[in-house]
Design a protein around this motif. Sequence first.
Motif, PDB file in Angstrom:
ATOM      1  N   TRP A   1      41.340  73.536  40.999  1.00  0.00           N
ATOM      2  CA  TRP A   1      40.430  74.501  40.757  1.00  0.00           C
ATOM      3  C   TRP A   1      39.021  74.244  41.027  1.00  0.00           C
ATOM      4  O   TRP A   1      38.155  75.296  41.094  1.00  0.00           O
ATOM      5  CB  TRP A   1      40.625  74.978  39.037  1.00  0.00           C
ATOM      6  CG  TRP A   1      40.157  74.028  38.335  1.00  0.00           C
ATOM      7  CD1 TRP A   1      40.798  72.637  37.622  1.00  0.00           C
ATOM      8  CD2 TRP A   1      38.950  73.915  37.593  1.00  0.00           C
ATOM      9  NE1 TRP A   1      40.415  72.084  36.757  1.00  0.00           N
ATOM     10  CE2 TRP A   1      38.993  72.681  36.860  1.00  0.00           C
ATOM     11  CE3 TRP A   1      37.706  74.500  37.705  1.00  0.00           C
ATOM     12  CZ2 TRP A   1      37.915  72.179  36.231  1.00  0.00           C
ATOM     13  CZ3 TRP A   1      36.573  74.086  36.891  1.00  0.00           C
ATOM     14  CH2 TRP A   1      36.835  72.780  36.248  1.00  0.00           C
ATOM     15  N   LEU A   2      38.613  73.052  40.570  1.00  0.00           N
ATOM     16  CA  LEU A   2      37.042  72.820  40.874  1.00  0.00           C
ATOM     17  C   LEU A   2      36.834  72.836  42.292  1.00  0.00           C
ATOM     18  O   LEU A   2      35.398  73.155  42.733  1.00  0.00           O
ATOM     19  CB  LEU A   2      37.001  71.157  40.605  1.00  0.00           C
ATOM     20  CG  LEU A   2      35.559  70.842  40.347  1.00  0.00           C
ATOM     21  CD1 LEU A   2      34.900  71.574  39.534  1.00  0.00           C
ATOM     22  CD2 LEU A   2      35.597  69.205  39.984  1.00  0.00           C
ATOM     23  N   HIS A   3      37.764  72.645  43.191  1.00  0.00           N
ATOM     24  CA  HIS A   3      37.231  73.057  44.537  1.00  0.00           C
ATOM     25  C   HIS A   3      36.805  74.293  44.763  1.00  0.00           C
ATOM     26  O   HIS A   3      35.950  74.440  45.847  1.00  0.00           O
ATOM     27  CB  HIS A   3      38.446  72.555  45.517  1.00  0.00           C
ATOM     28  CG  HIS A   3      38.227  72.982  47.121  1.00  0.00           C
ATOM     29  ND1 HIS A   3      37.458  72.221  47.904  1.00  0.00           N
ATOM     30  CD2 HIS A   3      38.600  74.091  47.822  1.00  0.00           C
ATOM     31  CE1 HIS A   3      37.436  72.744  48.882  1.00  0.00           C
ATOM     32  NE2 HIS A   3      38.145  73.945  49.035  1.00  0.00           N
ATOM     33  N   ALA A   4      37.605  75.323  44.162  1.00  0.00           N
ATOM     34  CA  ALA A   4      37.031  76.742  44.358  1.00  0.00           C
ATOM     35  C   ALA A   4      35.867  77.139  43.471  1.00  0.00           C
ATOM     36  O   ALA A   4      35.191  78.050  43.840  1.00  0.00           O
ATOM     37  CB  ALA A   4      38.307  77.551  43.919  1.00  0.00           C
ATOM     38  N   TRP A   5      35.762  76.549  42.420  1.00  0.00           N
ATOM     39  CA  TRP A   5      34.629  76.965  41.397  1.00  0.00           C
ATOM     40  C   TRP A   5      33.360  76.252  41.445  1.00  0.00           C
ATOM     41  O   TRP A   5      32.417  76.544  40.732  1.00  0.00           O
ATOM     42  CB  TRP A   5      35.353  76.977  40.088  1.00  0.00           C
ATOM     43  CG  TRP A   5      36.234  78.170  39.822  1.00  0.00           C
ATOM     44  CD1 TRP A   5      37.559  78.177  39.889  1.00  0.00           C
ATOM     45  CD2 TRP A   5      35.853  79.238  39.528  1.00  0.00           C
ATOM     46  NE1 TRP A   5      38.175  79.507  39.804  1.00  0.00           N
ATOM     47  CE2 TRP A   5      36.935  80.112  39.365  1.00  0.00           C
ATOM     48  CE3 TRP A   5      34.765  80.046  38.905  1.00  0.00           C
ATOM     49  CZ2 TRP A   5      37.050  81.634  38.913  1.00  0.00           C
ATOM     50  CZ3 TRP A   5      34.612  81.302  38.550  1.00  0.00           C
ATOM     51  CH2 TRP A   5      35.679  81.878  38.645  1.00  0.00           C
ATOM     52  N   TRP A   6      33.382  74.978  42.051  1.00  0.00           N
ATOM     53  CA  TRP A   6      32.125  73.980  42.041  1.00  0.00           C
ATOM     54  C   TRP A   6      31.045  74.822  42.497  1.00  0.00           C
ATOM     55  O   TRP A   6      29.827  74.836  41.834  1.00  0.00           O
ATOM     56  CB  TRP A   6      32.364  72.669  42.406  1.00  0.00           C
ATOM     57  CG  TRP A   6      32.227  72.568  43.891  1.00  0.00           C
ATOM     58  CD1 TRP A   6      33.143  72.557  44.956  1.00  0.00           C
ATOM     59  CD2 TRP A   6      30.973  72.555  44.675  1.00  0.00           C
ATOM     60  NE1 TRP A   6      32.640  72.289  46.043  1.00  0.00           N
ATOM     61  CE2 TRP A   6      31.517  72.417  46.012  1.00  0.00           C
ATOM     62  CE3 TRP A   6      29.662  72.652  44.373  1.00  0.00           C
ATOM     63  CZ2 TRP A   6      30.428  72.294  47.340  1.00  0.00           C
ATOM     64  CZ3 TRP A   6      28.794  72.382  45.467  1.00  0.00           C
ATOM     65  CH2 TRP A   6      29.073  72.409  46.717  1.00  0.00           C
ATOM     66  N   PRO A   7      31.057  75.654  43.584  1.00  0.00           N
ATOM     67  CA  PRO A   7      29.723  76.146  43.945  1.00  0.00           C
ATOM     68  C   PRO A   7      29.266  77.218  43.069  1.00  0.00           C
ATOM     69  O   PRO A   7      27.849  77.326  42.789  1.00  0.00           O
ATOM     70  CB  PRO A   7      30.123  76.822  45.419  1.00  0.00           C
ATOM     71  CG  PRO A   7      31.271  76.128  45.746  1.00  0.00           C
ATOM     72  CD  PRO A   7      32.057  75.814  44.639  1.00  0.00           C
ATOM     73  N   ALA A   8      30.185  78.010  42.528  1.00  0.00           N
ATOM     74  CA  ALA A   8      29.468  79.226  41.720  1.00  0.00           C
ATOM     75  C   ALA A   8      29.014  78.272  40.332  1.00  0.00           C
ATOM     76  O   ALA A   8      28.222  78.944  39.634  1.00  0.00           O
ATOM     77  CB  ALA A   8      30.665  80.076  41.238  1.00  0.00           C
TER      78      ALA A   8
END
Length: 184
Positions: free
Chosen positions: A29-36
């Motif tokens: 999930w961190l791969h998808a959410w880290w930029p936001a």
Amino acid sequence: MPEPWRNPRPAPQLREIQSRLGERTKLGWLHAWWPAIAWACFIFIMSTDYFSAQHTSRIIEPILRWLIPSLTHAQFMHIHHYIRKGAHLTEYFMFSLLLYRSVRGGGRGWRWTWGLAAFSIAAGYGALDEIHQIFVTSRQASPYDAMIDATGALFAVLAIWLWFRLRPRAMAVKPSPQPAPETH
């Protein structure tokens, strides 16, 4: 007595489902959410005293006076106001784009649920950001700023929707490369 509404197949076991889903890392999930998440931190930092109108004017005023030497103080204050409101719009436009990327995860294309989720999170964060500014002495909270934030988020969702709506048409119009004729 037969029960036609019941599914005759038994429910699959967890092992069967996991084998079909593929391997996922614990921090996938961190791969998808880290930029936001990183952008949300950036927005939070921009809401501190260091980026209040008094502090940003020290940076923006010399630049504007260099570009427009005849600028009066009233004109500067007017331009400075619009630069700051434009920053609100831009921050939340980008935030909503990153949230859409996060919400859709590994999915592709456009879904209204993803767009609505990205907009809702961004608009909610914008309202919370204004509440945060109540507690910063050099800042003032404004419901208008929250509306500007939500507008930036909405523009981003609409831009994404337009991108996916118009993209297939652009791809269909684009002619495919023709192979070179063979010469003997």
